[in-house]
Design a protein around this motif. Sequence first.
Motif, mmCIF file in Angstrom:
data_model
loop_
_atom_site.group_PDB
_atom_site.id
_atom_site.type_symbol
_atom_site.label_atom_id
_atom_site.label_comp_id
_atom_site.label_asym_id
_atom_site.label_seq_id
_atom_site.Cartn_x
_atom_site.Cartn_y
_atom_site.Cartn_z
ATOM 1 N N ALA A 269 13.648 82.145 -3.458
ATOM 2 C CA ALA A 269 14.085 80.962 -2.728
ATOM 3 C C ALA A 269 14.263 81.268 -1.244
ATOM 4 O O ALA A 269 14.543 82.405 -0.845
ATOM 5 C CB ALA A 269 15.397 80.437 -3.310
ATOM 6 N N THR A 270 14.124 80.230 -0.425
ATOM 7 C CA THR A 270 14.265 80.348 1.026
ATOM 8 C C THR A 270 15.615 79.798 1.463
ATOM 9 O O THR A 270 16.015 78.705 1.029
ATOM 10 C CB THR A 270 13.153 79.564 1.737
ATOM 11 N N ALA A 271 16.318 80.530 2.315
ATOM 12 C CA ALA A 271 17.585 80.041 2.856
ATOM 13 C C ALA A 271 17.297 79.039 3.972
ATOM 14 O O ALA A 271 16.592 79.360 4.933
ATOM 15 C CB ALA A 271 18.418 81.200 3.383
ATOM 16 N N LEU A 272 17.827 77.813 3.836
ATOM 17 C CA LEU A 272 17.623 76.795 4.864
ATOM 18 C C LEU A 272 18.662 76.908 5.970
ATOM 19 O O LEU A 272 18.338 76.910 7.147
ATOM 20 C CB LEU A 272 17.676 75.398 4.245
ATOM 21 N N ARG A 273 19.944 76.968 5.598
ATOM 22 C CA ARG A 273 21.013 77.106 6.590
ATOM 23 C C ARG A 273 22.333 77.370 5.867
ATOM 24 O O ARG A 273 22.462 77.119 4.670
ATOM 25 C CB ARG A 273 21.144 75.859 7.457
ATOM 26 N N ASP A 274 23.304 77.858 6.615
ATOM 27 C CA ASP A 274 24.655 78.034 6.092
ATOM 28 C C ASP A 274 25.420 76.727 6.251
ATOM 29 O O ASP A 274 25.383 76.094 7.319
ATOM 30 C CB ASP A 274 25.389 79.152 6.839
ATOM 31 N N LEU A 275 26.119 76.321 5.186
ATOM 32 C CA LEU A 275 26.855 75.066 5.198
ATOM 33 C C LEU A 275 28.314 75.267 5.599
ATOM 34 O O LEU A 275 28.853 74.508 6.408
ATOM 35 C CB LEU A 275 26.803 74.418 3.808
ATOM 36 N N PHE A 276 28.970 76.239 4.997
ATOM 37 C CA PHE A 276 30.378 76.500 5.250
ATOM 38 C C PHE A 276 30.599 78.003 5.308
ATOM 39 O O PHE A 276 29.746 78.793 4.896
ATOM 40 C CB PHE A 276 31.268 75.936 4.133
ATOM 41 N N ARG A 277 31.774 78.379 5.764
ATOM 42 C CA ARG A 277 32.238 79.754 5.657
ATOM 43 C C ARG A 277 33.352 79.766 4.628
ATOM 44 O O ARG A 277 34.289 78.972 4.697
ATOM 45 C CB ARG A 277 32.766 80.255 7.002
ATOM 46 N N THR A 278 33.260 80.647 3.642
ATOM 47 C CA THR A 278 34.227 80.683 2.548
ATOM 48 C C THR A 278 35.311 81.717 2.823
ATOM 49 O O THR A 278 35.010 82.888 3.075
ATOM 50 C CB THR A 278 33.526 81.023 1.221
ATOM 51 N N TRP A 279 36.559 81.279 2.759
ATOM 52 C CA TRP A 279 37.719 82.155 2.899
ATOM 53 C C TRP A 279 38.545 82.075 1.623
ATOM 54 O O TRP A 279 38.753 80.980 1.085
ATOM 55 C CB TRP A 279 38.571 81.735 4.097
ATOM 56 N N GLN A 280 39.000 83.220 1.117
ATOM 57 C CA GLN A 280 39.749 83.240 -0.138
ATOM 58 C C GLN A 280 40.960 84.166 -0.042
ATOM 59 O O GLN A 280 40.950 85.167 0.687
ATOM 60 C CB GLN A 280 38.860 83.703 -1.292
ATOM 61 N N ALA A 281 41.989 83.803 -0.815
ATOM 62 C CA ALA A 281 43.188 84.631 -0.929
ATOM 63 C C ALA A 281 43.594 84.689 -2.390
ATOM 64 O O ALA A 281 43.875 83.643 -2.995
ATOM 65 C CB ALA A 281 44.335 84.058 -0.100
ATOM 66 N N PRO A 282 43.616 85.883 -3.008
ATOM 67 C CA PRO A 282 44.147 85.998 -4.371
ATOM 68 C C PRO A 282 45.654 85.768 -4.367
ATOM 69 O O PRO A 282 46.317 85.920 -3.335
ATOM 70 C CB PRO A 282 43.798 87.441 -4.762
ATOM 71 N N SER A 283 46.190 85.417 -5.513
ATOM 72 C CA SER A 283 47.603 85.021 -5.585
ATOM 73 C C SER A 283 48.541 86.107 -5.084
ATOM 74 O O SER A 283 49.591 85.806 -4.505
ATOM 75 C CB SER A 283 47.968 84.625 -7.014
ATOM 76 N N GLU A 284 48.177 87.381 -5.287
ATOM 77 C CA GLU A 284 49.074 88.453 -4.840
ATOM 78 C C GLU A 284 49.158 88.551 -3.322
ATOM 79 O O GLU A 284 50.063 89.204 -2.787
ATOM 80 C CB GLU A 284 48.637 89.801 -5.421
ATOM 81 N N ARG A 285 48.262 87.882 -2.602
ATOM 82 C CA ARG A 285 48.301 87.920 -1.141
ATOM 83 C C ARG A 285 48.921 86.661 -0.555
ATOM 84 O O ARG A 285 49.029 86.544 0.672
ATOM 85 C CB ARG A 285 46.896 88.121 -0.576
ATOM 86 N N TRP A 286 49.283 85.704 -1.402
ATOM 87 C CA TRP A 286 49.930 84.515 -0.874
ATOM 88 C C TRP A 286 51.275 84.926 -0.289
ATOM 89 O O TRP A 286 51.987 85.759 -0.873
ATOM 90 C CB TRP A 286 50.124 83.476 -1.971
ATOM 91 N N PRO A 287 51.651 84.378 0.814
ATOM 92 C CA PRO A 287 52.908 84.790 1.456
ATOM 93 C C PRO A 287 54.098 84.660 0.513
ATOM 94 O O PRO A 287 54.241 83.681 -0.207
ATOM 95 C CB PRO A 287 53.034 83.823 2.638
ATOM 96 N N ALA A 288 54.967 85.678 0.542
ATOM 97 C CA ALA A 288 56.146 85.675 -0.330
ATOM 98 C C ALA A 288 57.214 84.737 0.190
ATOM 99 O O ALA A 288 58.063 84.261 -0.563
ATOM 100 C CB ALA A 288 56.697 87.091 -0.451
ATOM 101 N N ALA A 289 57.216 84.479 1.489
ATOM 102 C CA ALA A 289 58.223 83.586 2.077
ATOM 103 C C ALA A 289 57.519 82.482 2.855
ATOM 104 O O ALA A 289 56.436 82.680 3.409
ATOM 105 C CB ALA A 289 59.137 84.371 3.005
ATOM 106 N N ILE A 290 58.124 81.332 2.899
ATOM 107 C CA ILE A 290 57.549 80.201 3.626
ATOM 108 C C ILE A 290 57.707 80.440 5.123
ATOM 109 O O ILE A 290 58.804 80.685 5.615
ATOM 110 C CB ILE A 290 58.234 78.882 3.216
ATOM 111 N N ALA A 291 56.608 80.391 5.837
ATOM 112 C CA ALA A 291 56.664 80.568 7.287
ATOM 113 C C ALA A 291 57.324 79.359 7.939
ATOM 114 O O ALA A 291 57.161 78.223 7.493
ATOM 115 C CB ALA A 291 55.249 80.760 7.842
ATOM 116 N N LYS A 292 58.077 79.614 8.990
ATOM 117 C CA LYS A 292 58.762 78.545 9.709
ATOM 118 C C LYS A 292 58.074 78.292 11.042
ATOM 119 O O LYS A 292 57.841 79.232 11.807
ATOM 120 C CB LYS A 292 60.224 78.930 9.957
ATOM 121 N N PRO A 293 57.749 77.037 11.349
ATOM 122 C CA PRO A 293 57.160 76.758 12.661
ATOM 123 C C PRO A 293 58.126 77.158 13.767
ATOM 124 O O PRO A 293 59.337 77.070 13.604
ATOM 125 C CB PRO A 293 56.939 75.243 12.631
ATOM 126 N N LYS A 294 57.576 77.592 14.894
ATOM 127 C CA LYS A 294 58.413 78.039 16.007
ATOM 128 C C LYS A 294 58.506 76.997 17.118
ATOM 129 O O LYS A 294 59.070 77.268 18.168
ATOM 130 C CB LYS A 294 57.846 79.346 16.572
#
Length: 292
Positions: A110-135
């Motif tokens: 198959a021929t690649a036509l173009r990239d549609l999106f960039r995929t970013w992923q985070a497994p559950s163990e990397r989800w922040p342990a504390a809720i970040a607070k806006p500054k």
Amino acid sequence: MDELYATTEASFRDEVSRQEFSERYSETRFVVARRDAKLAGWLSLRPPIEGDDERAADRGWHAMPSHDLQNAEILAQLFRLAAVEVGSEGIIWHSRTTPLNQQVVEMTGATALRDLFRTWQAPSERWPAAIAKPKDDAVVYAVHAPLPEDLLAKFVDFLTRAGISDCSGETCTTTWDADAVAQRIADWDEGGLLMQWLEHHDLVVAEAYAFVWNDEMMIHITEHQASSPGLIALVATLLQRIPAAYPDIRVATVELQEDERAGLEPVLTSCGFEDKGPRTLFHLRPEGAPVL
């Protein structure tokens, strides 16, 4: 159709009847693979999109394999047969950058036509342990239907300022009204989406919502003049809601369009996400097909 319907998840069959399933796919063609008389995999085929936008310019039937098919040889055979079945225009499909998908592309040529999106992923163990607070005095809160009138008015203003399209009727518009927003939130709330808003100086400046897709939690972010600290807090807070609502989910995924990358990639990095490469659109024509 009975066989295909039986391969869907139980939660899907609870919401969609066998008859409705058939109606949804009434304009669809299928290519199936069998092993020992049993269904080993399948893909659906839809005609090319008509029109003058970018998607319509990608000539070829749109192919989509069943989500649980992880056998490269069967996938390659299905794609090759589908390309032959539809004729000289061939087929197009999109897939993420994974060893399985790269193997299928190599096997089919198959021929690649173009990239549609960039995929970013985070497994559950990397989800922040504390809720970040806006500054910067921004406020993050969960959204549930029905919305109070003051929040409804703020969100009408946000969607209109951000230029988000409302295609709920026969035509699309970027000018929202209270009824359209209320229906949007009600539908999403009923569908189990997790919604968060970011408010700054009494204006909604960003929205993030999450929904289950196969075994992932897909997250979509819309922002308009939102700060990075506020967006980090928005995403981090949304991640905190996933385990209680969907305890089996182990990975969160965000797909960014090119014009979103500069503003959102640093935010995702701060929330434990990693760049997993592009989602690419591929084209395959039958061997020996004349040049179009």
